[in-house]
Motif scaffolding. Structure first.
Motif, PDB file in Angstrom:
ATOM      1  N   VAL A   1       0.848  -1.194   0.000  1.00  0.00           N
ATOM      2  CA  VAL A   1       0.000   0.000   0.000  1.00  0.00           C
ATOM      3  C   VAL A   1       0.881   1.240   0.000  1.00  0.00           C
ATOM      4  N   GLU A   2       0.363   2.320  -0.533  1.00  0.00           N
ATOM      5  CA  GLU A   2       1.126   3.576  -0.573  1.00  0.00           C
ATOM      6  C   GLU A   2       0.985   4.374   0.711  1.00  0.00           C
ATOM      7  N   ALA A   3      -0.122   4.171   1.418  1.00  0.00           N
ATOM      8  CA  ALA A   3      -0.339   4.823   2.711  1.00  0.00           C
ATOM      9  C   ALA A   3      -1.360   3.972   3.454  1.00  0.00           C
ATOM     10  N   VAL A   4      -0.929   3.261   4.470  1.00  0.00           N
ATOM     11  CA  VAL A   4      -1.775   2.271   5.119  1.00  0.00           C
ATOM     12  C   VAL A   4      -2.950   2.915   5.852  1.00  0.00           C
ATOM     13  N   THR A   5      -4.147   2.338   5.672  1.00  0.00           N
ATOM     14  CA  THR A   5      -5.360   2.806   6.324  1.00  0.00           C
ATOM     15  C   THR A   5      -6.025   1.641   7.051  1.00  0.00           C
ATOM     16  N   GLN A   6      -7.006   1.966   7.875  1.00  0.00           N
ATOM     17  CA  GLN A   6      -7.750   0.917   8.557  1.00  0.00           C
ATOM     18  C   GLN A   6      -8.422  -0.009   7.555  1.00  0.00           C
ATOM     19  N   ALA A   7      -8.934   0.582   6.462  1.00  0.00           N
ATOM     20  CA  ALA A   7      -9.585  -0.231   5.431  1.00  0.00           C
ATOM     21  C   ALA A   7      -8.597  -1.214   4.809  1.00  0.00           C
ATOM     22  N   ASP A   8      -7.340  -0.783   4.625  1.00  0.00           N
ATOM     23  CA  ASP A   8      -6.318  -1.673   4.074  1.00  0.00           C
ATOM     24  C   ASP A   8      -6.074  -2.853   5.020  1.00  0.00           C
ATOM     25  N   VAL A   9      -5.989  -2.558   6.304  1.00  0.00           N
ATOM     26  CA  VAL A   9      -5.733  -3.607   7.286  1.00  0.00           C
ATOM     27  C   VAL A   9      -6.908  -4.578   7.353  1.00  0.00           C
TER      28      VAL A   9
END
Length: 289
Positions: free
Chosen positions: A120-128
């Protein structure tokens, strides 16, 4: 005696002041057995101008700690050294690309087994949250793509909110329970030949195996056939002129070996665990001179 340069941390970075001189002393002791003396030099003094390095028959970037916190200048320095033809091993081009863990994805494309990974380019809660579903895991690891010593690395359980996420490009992987039960194994290569093997385990309740987190290290007499095969496949996929390499791996859910890191910049060689105390490393350096 032949005099070579060893790159060291930025003098302004006090976080390593009490550590790197000891590492330098250990390296210098091993190299002295091959008639080589070392001259320490901060890597940050050669970012824009390589003239202070070009006069050395060899430059080893073995203690460039902190580069991950100043990655823009690090990449500029690597370009400067490469353009100036600095006799550096490992090569400046290699230590440049090796500083971004996205190289693991390129090795995977060449058939090297790594843990399942989401980039990911910038980790978010949705990514996790999406990674938990993709992996079917109860625990994941989130780490910056540019990091060192488990810097800003997180272990998250399913349902646990993301807090203190690393900034910028990151990677998410399922947590490997074998890290706690079996540990991580490192194979050390000098001049393309296996030197020694070290097992690293975290203390109870911890997932990070680094010394600063209490990691416990022990020498192994030899690697398993599977571990050696993965290391050799990794080095073949890298296909670069390497003086040294530390190949870190752990076992997946089915006991298969998975590449965690190919450390080609400033790896700890664990010379205290080397049966010969670093003689093979010194001989590999002497052979290049």
């Amino acid at each position: 005696m032949t005099r070579i340069a060893v790159l060291t941390p930025d003098p302004a970075d006090s976080s390593y002041a009490g550590q790197w001189p000891t590492v330098l002393e250990r390296l210098a002791g091993a190299l002295a057995t091959a008639g080589i003396t070392v001259e320490p030099s901060p890597w940050t003094e050669h970012v824009e101008d390589a003239s202070g390095l070009t006069g050395h028959p060899l430059v080893l970037p073995l203690i460039v700690w902190g580069y991950h916190r100043d990655h823009g200048r690090w990449m500029q320095a690597c370009e400067t050294w490469q353009a100036a033809g600095v006799q550096m091993l490992n090569p400046a081009e290699v230590i440049g690309w090796n500083s971004d863990k996205s190289y693991l994805g390129r090795l995977a494309d060449k058939g090297v087994a790594i843990p399942p990974t989401v980039w990911v380019e910038a980790v978010t809660q949705a990514d996790v949250d999406a990674a938990f579903e993709r992996f079917g895991a109860e625990t994941v690891i989130v780490k910056p793509r540019v990091s060192g010593g488990a810097w800003k690395t997180l272990r998250l359980s399913r349902g646990e909110p993301l807090s203190g996420a690393p900034e910028g490009p990151a990677m998410i992987q399922p947590y490997l329970p074998s890290i706690e039960s079996e540990g991580e194994t490192s194979l050390l290569f000098f001049g393309g030949a296996l030197s020694h093997v070290v097992n690293k385990r975290p203390v109870a309740g911890e997932f990070r195996i680094q010394v600063q987190f209490g990691g416990q290290y022990s020498a192994l007499p030899e690697p398993s056939a599977g571990a050696l095969a993965l290391a050799q496949k990794t080095l073949a996929a890298i296909d670069e002129d390497l003086l040294y390499a530390r190949i870190d791996m752990a076992q997946g859910p089915g006991g298969e070996w998975l590449l965690m890191e190919a450390e080609l910049i400033e790896p700890d060689f664990y010379l205290g665990s080397a049966p010969d105390g670093g003689r093979r490393f010194a001989e590999a350096v002497r052979a290049r001179l």
